[in-house]
Design an enzyme around this catalytic site. Structure first.
Site, short mmCIF file in Angstrom:
data_model
loop_
_atom_site.label_atom_id
_atom_site.label_comp_id
_atom_site.label_asym_id
_atom_site.label_seq_id
_atom_site.Cartn_x
_atom_site.Cartn_y
_atom_site.Cartn_z
N TYR A 277 10.79 -6.84 2.01
CA TYR A 277 9.96 -7.34 0.92
C TYR A 277 9.61 -8.83 1.08
O TYR A 277 8.60 -9.29 0.58
CB TYR A 277 10.68 -7.19 -0.42
CG TYR A 277 10.79 -5.78 -0.95
CD1 TYR A 277 9.66 -5.07 -1.35
CD2 TYR A 277 12.02 -5.16 -1.09
CE1 TYR A 277 9.76 -3.79 -1.87
CE2 TYR A 277 12.14 -3.88 -1.61
CZ TYR A 277 10.99 -3.19 -2.00
OH TYR A 277 11.09 -1.92 -2.51
N HIS A 286 5.29 -7.03 5.46
CA HIS A 286 4.35 -5.90 5.51
C HIS A 286 2.95 -6.32 5.94
O HIS A 286 2.07 -5.46 6.11
CB HIS A 286 4.31 -5.19 4.15
CG HIS A 286 5.51 -4.36 3.89
ND1 HIS A 286 6.73 -4.90 3.52
CD2 HIS A 286 5.72 -3.01 3.93
CE1 HIS A 286 7.61 -3.93 3.36
NE2 HIS A 286 7.03 -2.78 3.60
N SER A 308 6.82 1.76 4.92
CA SER A 308 6.88 0.63 4.01
C SER A 308 8.09 0.75 3.10
O SER A 308 8.55 1.85 2.79
CB SER A 308 5.60 0.56 3.16
OG SER A 308 5.69 1.40 2.03
N ASP A 309 8.61 -0.40 2.66
CA ASP A 309 9.58 -0.35 1.58
C ASP A 309 8.82 0.05 0.31
O ASP A 309 7.60 -0.10 0.22
CB ASP A 309 10.28 -1.69 1.40
CG ASP A 309 11.68 -1.52 0.84
OD1 ASP A 309 11.96 -0.48 0.22
OD2 ASP A 309 12.51 -2.43 1.00
N TYR A 310 9.56 0.57 -0.64
CA TYR A 310 8.92 1.13 -1.84
C TYR A 310 8.05 0.08 -2.54
O TYR A 310 8.54 -0.97 -2.96
CB TYR A 310 9.98 1.66 -2.80
CG TYR A 310 10.55 3.02 -2.45
CD1 TYR A 310 10.50 3.52 -1.16
CD2 TYR A 310 11.13 3.82 -3.43
CE1 TYR A 310 11.00 4.77 -0.86
CE2 TYR A 310 11.65 5.07 -3.14
CZ TYR A 310 11.59 5.55 -1.85
OH TYR A 310 12.08 6.80 -1.55
#
Length: 778
Positions: A277, A286, A308-310
């Site tokens: 993040y 990202h 991707s992270d949430y």
């Protein structure tokens, strides 16, 4: 690559016979099948492979009871484009046991194979931080505890069992392991990591990946894809706040934070990776082309895919409930940034990547960019066997999940995790024959303590249950809660409420009355799943400004110690706690972290001497939050001292006592002088000089004495766990290879510089626990 129109993918061969397309031929190599399938896909079908469904399962795939709902699926996916992943089928409805989850994954998989144009299967991903986080999954110690074992072979076996339980239910990818290097104990996610040292983290990370993936052939449907996270530098956030910027140089980034990822890819073969993040030098991960393309793919040769992270792609713009990076005006622009950076699929819901098709049609993105990102995900679906044999046996899933065979290694892991920090006067182990009454006291004494990202294991024992079972009929075991840490709540619950002081003081008074009746007091305190956890929104916090015990726990401890009876402190916590008063006044202290489902049994065995504690601290325990950063591998100028306080930690990295004693010989070098690029061998003898069998962790640290850029005062470069009988001696060898001496020099070249190197061996990172020898490199 050109896309085809939506049509029947079955080709017509000579003589008018229908011929199956190459991608459906299991005899062809996965690479050939991937190329053939990709050539047949429309832009819409490619975009669908870059999308996941998680909580929207209830709208699109399942009914309220967690069963597959065909009507919902037909409506949601009526265009037949397919779907890339489904997140956490285990939490469908109110949560599914193993049998029902297997039935659900089979049903969903069958729908996508049979009811979409190309019949592309989905990947199911699950949380597997320390066991499958599902109903009935075996729960092992948290990673910070597993790191305390310094036992990669054990860690590999645990994640192999986790993979077996997870795959048996129909899932294919674990969003684990976390290979962040935790350098700020205020951060709430410390418990998810393997600690503060990049070498230890890398070895545990490699072990976890190998446990999950095996040889990555996936032939027997017992393994899953591992996902390294969080890439990168997530473990030293500004102010200790989750998702905050990582303010580190490229040299520190490469030597500390990237190192475990590179090792787990090169030596573990990790297939998937999750960007973090946070931002590095102003660029969120990202959207970081340099990180995801130049370093990950070009330098390291990574051939897998990034998930991707949430909601992290959304956060490239602004996500009101948590934060934003403001690199993008909206989700559409965020989508383009993530694709250009190299994020293959968006988790957990259809969100920013819903704009993929539009952006391709408008020329903002090229279809070839989608091809590049979709191809590796298709390739691994072929290698997983999902096109040919995707279904699982629900009865087998039910038999494997939480099975008795997995309780044995879960117990062994808990035993090896427990770390003895203090044992004044040899109070431990307890003499069961001399004790008539034990008082088990504390807010962590009679509650399951599993930590974050945990499931609901079949078996779960508390400290009180373990003591009662082990003490036997001749010993009276009393219990009192003593105080609370927080008001009752869960890891998932947003609001955390402090305990009531008046109620706590009543509980303390009751505990004192109980303790007066006892011969020995066992005090179970520390933190809980609410006081140290992932801070995932403005309403769900988990980072702290203090490392002190929360609430009235110190008051409880002082009241019990004032009785003059023997007190053994059992600490359960997800992050290091600055227990300054206890470190001085309590005669015995055990750091337990979170031990998993076998907590009670493991604690009892160690307390009564059935098991000799052998854990070592994978992270420094500082004196206070004001001593942060406190990691051991600091630069020479970093720990000069404080006015009115000691700069040394309460307990050092690598530290841990035993019920026996060990003696180390001075380290010996086979060659005391080598050329740059050469190697030598270091040996050290370790003797169990006590009266009990025990395990010791032989630790090797190295320091470059004079260098072109400043180097840490010492760095862990090797360790070996040895089990010795009383009087037994073992010779431990370490191969001193060039990579153990190399670093990024003043010109950012990875090299070994000529000069002297101090090689140190011993039982912790403390100088007084180490003996030295000098190696010369010319």
């Amino acid at each position: 690559m050109k896309s085809t129109s939506k049509s029947d993918p079955v080709a017509v061969g000579s003589g008018g016979k229908r011929k199956a397309p190459a991608y459906r031929n299991p005899k062809l190599p996965p690479e050939r099948r991937t190329k053939d399938l990709l050539a047949r896909m429309t832009v819409e079908e490619k975009a669908a492979q870059m999308i996941c469904v998680w909580q929207q399962k209830s709208e699109k795939l399942v009914d309220a009871d967690g069963r597959f709902d065909r009507a919902k699926a037909e409506k949601a996916f009526k265009k037949g484009h397919g779907l890339g992943q489904v997140g956490r089928p285990s939490d469908a409805g109110k949560g599914l046991d193993a049998r029902r989850m297997a039935e659900l994954t089979n049903a969903i998989q069958r729908f996508f194979l049979e009811e979409t144009r190309l019949g592309i299967p989905v990947i199911f991903h699950e949380e597997c931080l320390h066991g499958h986080a599902a109903i009935g999954g075996t729960s092992f110690p948290q990673p910070i505890g597993l790191a305390a074992t310094f036992d990669p072979d054990l860690v590999e076996s645990l994640y192999e069992m986790t993979a077996l339980e997870t795959r048996a239910r129909g899932a294919h990818q674990a969003l684990t392991p976390v290979v962040d290097v935790a350098r700020d104990p205020r951060w709430g996610r410390v418990e998810e990591t393997f600690g503060e040292d990049p070498f230890l983290v890398s070895r545990m990370g490699i072990a976890a990946v190998r446990g999950f993936q095996g040889d990555a052939t996936f032939r027997d449907k017992t393994r899953v894809i591992a996902t390294l996270k969080h890439f990168a530098a997530h473990g030293q956030p500004e102010s200790g706040m989750n998702c905050a910027p990582a303010n580190v140089s490229e040299r520190v980034l490469r030597e500390t934070f990237l190192y475990p990822f590179e090792q787990a890819i090169r030596h573990g073969g990790a297939i998937s990776i999750m960007p973090s993040y946070n931002e590095i030098d102003g660029v969120p991960s990202h959207a970081n082309r340099w990180l995801l393309r130049e370093v990950l793919r070009k330098e390291w040769g990574f051939q897998g895919y990034a998930v991707s992270d949430y909601y992290a792609i959304w956060e490239l713009a602004y996500r009101p409930e948590t934060h934003g990076h403001f690199l993008a005006d909206d989700k559409k622009a965020a989508c383009a940034l993530a694709v250009e950076a190299g994020v293959n699929i968006e988790l957990p819901e259809p969100d920013c990547y819903l704009h993929l098709v539009e952006l391709v049609h408008k020329g903002v993105l090229k279809e070839s960019q989608l091809d590049e990102l979709v191809a590796p995900m298709l390739l691994w679906k072929f290698r997983l066997g999902l096109f040919d044999d995707p279904y699982v046996d629900p009865e087998r899933a039910a038999a494997i999940a939480g099975c008795d065979a997995h309780r044995v290694p879960a117990l062994q892991a808990a035993r090896e995790t427990i770390t003895l920090l203090k044992n004044e006067g040899g109070l431990l182990p307890l003499d069961g024959g001399a004790i008539q009454t034990i008082a088990v006291i504390g807010p962590n004494a009679d509650r399951p303590i599993l930590g974050g990202y945990s499931g609901k294991p079949v078996h779960c024992s508390t400290v009180l249950e373990g003591i009662r079972a082990r003490a036997g009929v001749g010993v009276k075991v009393l219990y009192s809660e003593g105080c609370k840490i927080t008001q009752p709540g869960s890891w998932n619950q947003d609001e955390v409420l402090p305990s009531d002081p008046a109620e706590d003081r009543k509980l303390i008074a009751t505990a004192v009355r109980t303790a007066r009746k006892a011969d020995v007091i066992l005090l179970a305190i520390g933190g809980n799943e609410q006081t140290s956890r992932e801070a995932w929104s403005l309403q769900h916090m988990g980072d702290r400004t203090s490392l002190d015990l929360i609430g009235r726990q110190d008051e409880l401890a002082r009241a019990l110690l004032a009785l003059g009876k023997p007190v053994v402190v059992l600490l359960f916590n997800g992050r290091p706690l600055s227990i300054r008063d206890l470190a001085e006044s309590a005669p015995a202290i055990l750091e337990c972290w979170y031990l998993g489902q076998e907590t009670g049994s493991a604690v009892a065995e160690v307390l009564f001497g059935d098991v000799n504690p052998s854990g070592k601290l994978p992270i420094t325990i500082p004196r206070s939050a004001g001593h942060v950063p406190a990691y051991y591998n600091h630069k020479p100028s970093a720990r000069r001292g404080y006015l009115f306080d000691d700069v040394a930690p309460l307990f050092a990295f690598g530290f841990g006592l035993s019920y026996t004693s060990f003696e180390f010989s001075p380290p010996r070098l086979a060659k005391k002088r080598i050329r740059a690029g050469g190697s030598t061998r270091l040996t050290v003898d370790v003797t169990n000089s006590g009266t009990r069998a025990g395990a010791e962790v032989v630790q090797l640290y190295i320091r470059d004495l004079v260098s072109s850029v400043t180097r840490p005062v010492k760095e862990l470069k090797g360790f070996q766990r040895v089990v010795l009988q009383p009087g037994e001696t073992r010779t431990v060898e370490f191969e001193i290879a060039p990579e153990m001496l190399a670093f990024w020099d003043a010109n950012m070249r990875y090299t070994v510089e000529p000069g002297g190197f101090e090689l140190m061996t011993g039982q912790s990172s403390r100088d007084r626990d180490l003996q030295k020898v000098t190696l010369r490199v010319s």
